[in-house]
Design a protein around this motif. Sequence first.
Motif, PDB file in Angstrom:
ATOM      1  N   LEU A  64       0.188  -1.674  -1.046  1.00 32.98           N
ATOM      2  CA  LEU A  64      -0.681  -1.274   0.188  1.00 32.98           C
ATOM      3  C   LEU A  64      -1.435  -2.651   0.464  1.00 32.98           C
ATOM      4  O   LEU A  64      -1.729  -2.638   1.875  1.00 32.98           O
ATOM      5  N   ALA A  65      -2.149  -3.133  -0.306  1.00 27.04           N
ATOM      6  CA  ALA A  65      -3.015  -4.308  -0.068  1.00 27.04           C
ATOM      7  C   ALA A  65      -1.988  -5.253   0.786  1.00 27.04           C
ATOM      8  O   ALA A  65      -2.499  -5.870   1.749  1.00 27.04           O
TER       9      ALA A  65
ATOM     10  N   GLU B 107     -10.435  -2.893  -5.566  1.00 25.26           N
ATOM     11  CA  GLU B 107     -11.466  -2.645  -6.888  1.00 25.26           C
ATOM     12  C   GLU B 107     -12.581  -3.276  -6.533  1.00 25.26           C
ATOM     13  O   GLU B 107     -13.147  -3.874  -7.534  1.00 25.26           O
ATOM     14  N   LEU B 108     -13.268  -3.087  -5.544  1.00 25.38           N
ATOM     15  CA  LEU B 108     -14.626  -3.383  -5.186  1.00 25.38           C
ATOM     16  C   LEU B 108     -15.545  -2.601  -5.558  1.00 25.38           C
ATOM     17  O   LEU B 108     -15.519  -1.143  -5.126  1.00 25.38           O
TER      18      LEU B 108
ATOM     19  N   ARG C  30     -15.829   2.725  -7.285  1.00 24.99           N
ATOM     20  CA  ARG C  30     -14.822   1.607  -7.120  1.00 24.99           C
ATOM     21  C   ARG C  30     -13.539   2.174  -6.747  1.00 24.99           C
ATOM     22  O   ARG C  30     -12.724   2.521  -7.261  1.00 24.99           O
ATOM     23  N   PRO C  31     -13.391   2.301  -5.074  1.00 27.09           N
ATOM     24  CA  PRO C  31     -12.099   2.677  -4.860  1.00 27.09           C
ATOM     25  C   PRO C  31     -10.916   1.842  -5.235  1.00 27.09           C
ATOM     26  O   PRO C  31     -11.118   0.515  -5.322  1.00 27.09           O
ATOM     27  N   ASP C  32      -9.810   2.333  -5.248  1.00 29.29           N
ATOM     28  CA  ASP C  32      -8.607   1.234  -5.380  1.00 29.29           C
ATOM     29  C   ASP C  32      -8.447   0.192  -4.158  1.00 29.29           C
ATOM     30  O   ASP C  32      -8.165  -0.950  -4.361  1.00 29.29           O
TER      31      ASP C  32
ATOM     32  N   GLU D 299      -7.492   5.955  -2.421  1.00 26.31           N
ATOM     33  CA  GLU D 299      -7.634   6.411  -3.766  1.00 26.31           C
ATOM     34  C   GLU D 299      -6.119   6.649  -4.068  1.00 26.31           C
ATOM     35  O   GLU D 299      -5.623   7.600  -3.491  1.00 26.31           O
ATOM     36  N   ILE D 300      -5.603   6.071  -5.034  1.00 22.16           N
ATOM     37  CA  ILE D 300      -4.424   6.321  -5.647  1.00 22.16           C
ATOM     38  C   ILE D 300      -4.460   7.369  -6.931  1.00 22.16           C
ATOM     39  O   ILE D 300      -5.111   6.785  -7.850  1.00 22.16           O
ATOM     40  N   PHE D 301      -4.015   8.274  -6.762  1.00 26.81           N
ATOM     41  CA  PHE D 301      -3.801   9.479  -8.057  1.00 26.81           C
ATOM     42  C   PHE D 301      -3.190   8.886  -9.210  1.00 26.81           C
ATOM     43  O   PHE D 301      -1.909   8.384  -8.992  1.00 26.81           O
ATOM     44  N   SER D 302      -3.701   8.926 -10.199  1.00 26.95           N
ATOM     45  CA  SER D 302      -3.392   8.369 -11.442  1.00 26.95           C
ATOM     46  C   SER D 302      -2.927   9.411 -12.260  1.00 26.95           C
ATOM     47  O   SER D 302      -3.595  10.620 -12.297  1.00 26.95           O
TER      48      SER D 302
END
Length: 156
Positions: free
Chosen positions: A28-29, A45-46, A56-58, A85-88
């Motif tokens: 995504l980045a 990760e900021l 701290r969103p992904d 947000e990526i569901f883990s």
Amino acid sequence: MEAVAQTPTDFEEEKMSSYNHAELQSRLAFLLMSAYRQQYSILTELDFEFASGKTRPDLSILPKRKADWLADEIVVQDIPLTTIEIFSPEQSLNSLTERIYKKHFPAGVKSVWLVVPTVQTVSILLPDKRQMNFADGVVNDPVTGIQLNLSDIFEG
């Protein structure tokens, strides 16, 4: 050797990552930077300190700004336009959506992408509790105008 107990910080406990989570975050980045880096600052990760809480969103998408290499920020006060947000595997959907609605939206975030790897979907959540769900085609964020092909996000 004796284990050293770690004390939680003010931020949410450090979540464990997984291969798929890391793959999606990197992908995504890359996709966002490739297409939108002239228009937005895309950051991973900021740490943010909102009036509604620390988070701290992904990934975070902010209005474009230049890095000041001489003066860094550990915790950022700016409000992102969009967070991703990526569901883990170790998260509950309820805790993740609760964080979005109690921290992100009250702070002024305009849209949140919720990426669910196991079913290869992206949902865009909006502050008024509307949501758009994408299981194929093009993910289209009405706030930022960002468009990404779902097939590029979940490319095998």
